[in-house]
Enzyme design. Structure first.
Site, short mmCIF file in Angstrom:
data_model
loop_
_atom_site.label_atom_id
_atom_site.label_comp_id
_atom_site.label_asym_id
_atom_site.label_seq_id
_atom_site.Cartn_x
_atom_site.Cartn_y
_atom_site.Cartn_z
N MET A 141 -7.91 -16.74 14.35
CA MET A 141 -9.13 -16.88 14.09
C MET A 141 -9.72 -16.04 13.63
SD MET A 141 -9.64 -17.10 18.17
CE MET A 141 -8.72 -15.10 18.35
N THR A 142 -9.77 -17.13 11.88
CA THR A 142 -10.15 -16.48 10.90
C THR A 142 -11.57 -16.34 10.31
OG1 THR A 142 -9.55 -18.18 9.90
CG2 THR A 142 -8.30 -16.15 9.80
N TYR A 143 -12.68 -15.69 11.86
CA TYR A 143 -13.60 -15.48 11.52
C TYR A 143 -14.70 -14.66 12.49
CZ TYR A 143 -12.18 -19.10 15.28
OH TYR A 143 -11.53 -20.18 16.58
N GLU A 144 -15.92 -14.48 12.24
CA GLU A 144 -16.29 -14.01 13.12
C GLU A 144 -16.38 -11.95 12.43
OE1 GLU A 144 -18.69 -13.52 16.98
OE2 GLU A 144 -18.84 -15.09 14.84
N GLU B 260 -7.53 -13.12 25.09
CA GLU B 260 -8.62 -12.72 24.89
C GLU B 260 -8.48 -10.89 25.09
OE1 GLU B 260 -11.13 -13.87 21.92
OE2 GLU B 260 -10.53 -15.33 22.04
N TRP C 189 -14.27 -23.41 14.53
CA TRP C 189 -15.22 -22.94 15.32
C TRP C 189 -16.43 -23.31 15.47
CZ3 TRP C 189 -14.79 -22.49 21.01
CH2 TRP C 189 -15.87 -21.81 21.63
#
Length: 424
Positions: A276-279, A215, A402
Site C-alpha cells: 500500500m505505497t500511498y497515503e 489493518e 486505489w
C-alpha cells in the site's frame, strides 16, 4: 508515448499540430472536453497511431477485433471513448494499433465501491486484469458484513475482468477495527466459521480469489495473522490469496499500522501481496505528495529482501488532496480530489502547476474565494509513468490501483502505452 507539459499561451490545436496528431484523439487520450482550456504545467499524453479502422455499415466491434486478430479488451483500451460499450456507428474511427507498442506485460487490480457509476466502471474495466469490490467487512459476531456487489460482478464478467473478493476488518461504521481483528485471530472456532463463510461467498458469487486487508493489528497477533492467511490459502486453493501490506521500510518499524504486517511471514503465507505505497500525503497529515517516489522506492527496496518480486503488486494512487493553509496538526483536514479535478481547479484559479522533481509529483497553490490559501498535490502523466515503470525495473507482478472511483482517462492512456494488460 511522449508527455507534453503545457506552456503559457499553448493551445490544444497548436500542440496537436506540433506533434502531428489529430486534436480529437489528443482530447480523447487526455480526457478533455471539446472546448477545454489548458492549464500551464498540465501534462498531455501524446501517441502516434499506426493503424486506424473506419467502421463500415453492419460491422460489429467483435468482428473488427477478429479482423485484426486482437483481443476485444485491447480494442477497448485503445479507444477509451467507447466506454466499454460495444455500440459503434458507420464512419466512426477506431485506433487499432499505436506506433509505440508496450515493451512488456503486467497485471492490474483495482478496487471499486458498489456505488461507482456504471459508465465509469465500464470504461475502466478493460484496463484491469482483476476487479476487487470493496469490501466484505466483519460484524460484531465475527461474521461477514454484506456487500451489494452484483452490479460490479456482472459488468466485470461482461468485460472479461476477473473478480476477487475483498475481506477486511471494516465495521458497520466504515472504520478498521483492531478489536475485530483480534477477535478473529484469537478465537479458533470463530476463525474457522469466518473462513467457511468466505469460501461459501466466493463459490456463490463466482469470485476467483481473495484479497485480505486487516489493518491496525496489535503486534502480539503478528504470527496469528500469518497463520490466518495460510489457512485461507489452504482452504481456497487453487484460487489465489492476496494480502495487503502497510508500507514498511524495515522489519521492526514501530506503530500499530506496521508491527503485525510481517513481510517475510505474510509473503510466505499468501500467493501475492499488495504494497500500500500511498497515503504519505493524507487527509489529516501535512501537505505532500500522496506517493512520493523516493518513499515508494524505500518500501520496494525493503520488500524485495523479504518477498519474491514476482509476488508483489505495487500500490498506485489514483487521486490527490487539497489542503487549506496554514496546516495545523490535529485541526487541518485535506479534501480528497480526482486528478482531473485538480487540473480543473488550477484552471479555475489561474494557478500554474509545478512539478517536484524529487517526489516526482505535481502540485500548485491557489487562493479560495474566502481568501484561504490552499496547496494541491495530485498525480499526472509524469508521476503515473514514474511509478508504473517501477514494476518493470523491480520485476514485480503488477499494479494495484486505489481506486477506480475517480475518472482519470489520462492515467489509463499511460498504462496502455507502457504495458500490455495481461488477462487475469
Amino acid at each position: 508515448m511522449e508527455i507534453h507539459v503545457v506552456q503559457s499561451g499553448e493551445t490544444l490545436y497548436g500542440i496537436a499540430g506540433r506533434y502531428g496528431v489529430d486534436p480529437s484523439l489528443l482530447r480523447e487520450l487526455n480526457g478533455l472536453e471539446e472546448d477545454a482550456a489548458l492549464a500551464v504545467g498540465q501534462t498531455l499524453v501524446i501517441r502516434q497511431v499506426a493503424t486506424f479502422h473506419i467502421v463500415q455499415p453492419g460491422q460489429t466491434l467483435d468482428a473488427i477485433a477478429r479482423q485484426y486478430q486482437m483481443p476485444l479488451r485491447q480494442l477497448y483500451r485503445n479507444n477509451y471513448k467507447l466506454g466499454g460499450d460495444s455500440a459503434i456507428t458507420p464512419g466512426q474511427s477506431l485506433v487499432i494499433a499505436w506506433q509505440d507498442q508496450p515493451a512488456s506485460a503486467t497485471r492490474t487490480n483495482s478496487y471499486a465501491y458498489p456505488f461507482i457509476s456504471r459508465e465509469l466502471l465500464s470504461a475502466e474495466l478493460p484496463y484491469m486484469s482483476y476487479l476487487t469490490p470493496f469490501t466484505y467487512g466483519i460484524n460484531a459476531d465475527g461474521g461477514l458484513l454484506p456487500l451489494a456487489d452484483e452490479a460490479l460482478l456482472g459488468e466485470a464478467r461482461r468485460l472479461g475482468t476477473v473478480p476477487l473478493m475483498h475481506l477486511s476488518t471494516l465495521t458497520e461504521t466504515d472504520n478498521f477495527s483492531s478489536d475485530r481483528a483480534v477477535q478473529v485471530l484469537t478465537d479458533p472456532a470463530l476463525q474457522s466459521a469466518l473462513i467457511d463463510q468466505v469460501a461459501a461467498m466466493i463459490s456463490a458469487k463466482g469470485y476467483q480469489g481473495l484479497d485480505v486487508d486487516f489493518e491496525y493489528i496489535p503486534a502480539a497477533q503478528r504470527e496469528a495473522y500469518a497463520a490466518f492467511i495460510r489457512a485461507l490459502r489452504e482452504r481456497l486453493a487453487p484460487l489465489p490469496v492476496i494480502v495487503a501490506l502497510a508500507p514498511k521500510t524495515y522489519a521492526q518499524q514501530p506503530g500499530l499500522l506496521y508491527e503485525a504486517h510481517d513481510y517475510a511471514l505474510l509473503g510466505a503465507a499468501a500467493d501475492f501481496v499488495l504494497l500500500m505505497t500511498y497515503e504519505w500525503g493524507y487527509t489529516a497529515g501535512p501537505p505532500m505528495a500522496v506517493s512520493p517516489l523516493p518513499n515508494v522506492r524505500q518500501v520496494l527496496d525493503y520488500a524485495v529482501t523479504e518477498i519474491p518480486r514476482e509476488k508483489i503488486y505495487l500500490g498506485i494512487s489514483n487521486y490527490g488532496y487539497d489542503w487549506p493553509l496554514p496546516f495545523i496538526q490535529g485541526t487541518t483536514r485535506a479534501r480528497s480530489i480526482s486528478n482531473q479535478e485538480a487540473v480543473e481547479m488550477a484552471l479555475q484559479y489561474g494557478a500554474e502547476i509545478q512539478f517536484d522533481a524529487t517526489a516526482q509529483a505535481p502540485w500548485f497553490n491557489y487562493t479560495a474565494p474566502d481568501g484561504t490559501p490552499h496547496v494541491v498535490w495530485f498525480e499526472d502523466a509524469r508521476s503515473m509513468s514514474a511509478k508504473l515503470l517501477l514494476i518493470r525495473e523491480y520485476g514485480l507482478y503488477g499494479a494495484g490501483y486505489w481506486n477506480l472511483m475517480r475518472p482519470y482517462p489520462q492515467g489509463w492512456a499511460v498504462l496502455n502505452a507502457l504495458y500490455e494488460v495481461a488477462e487475469g
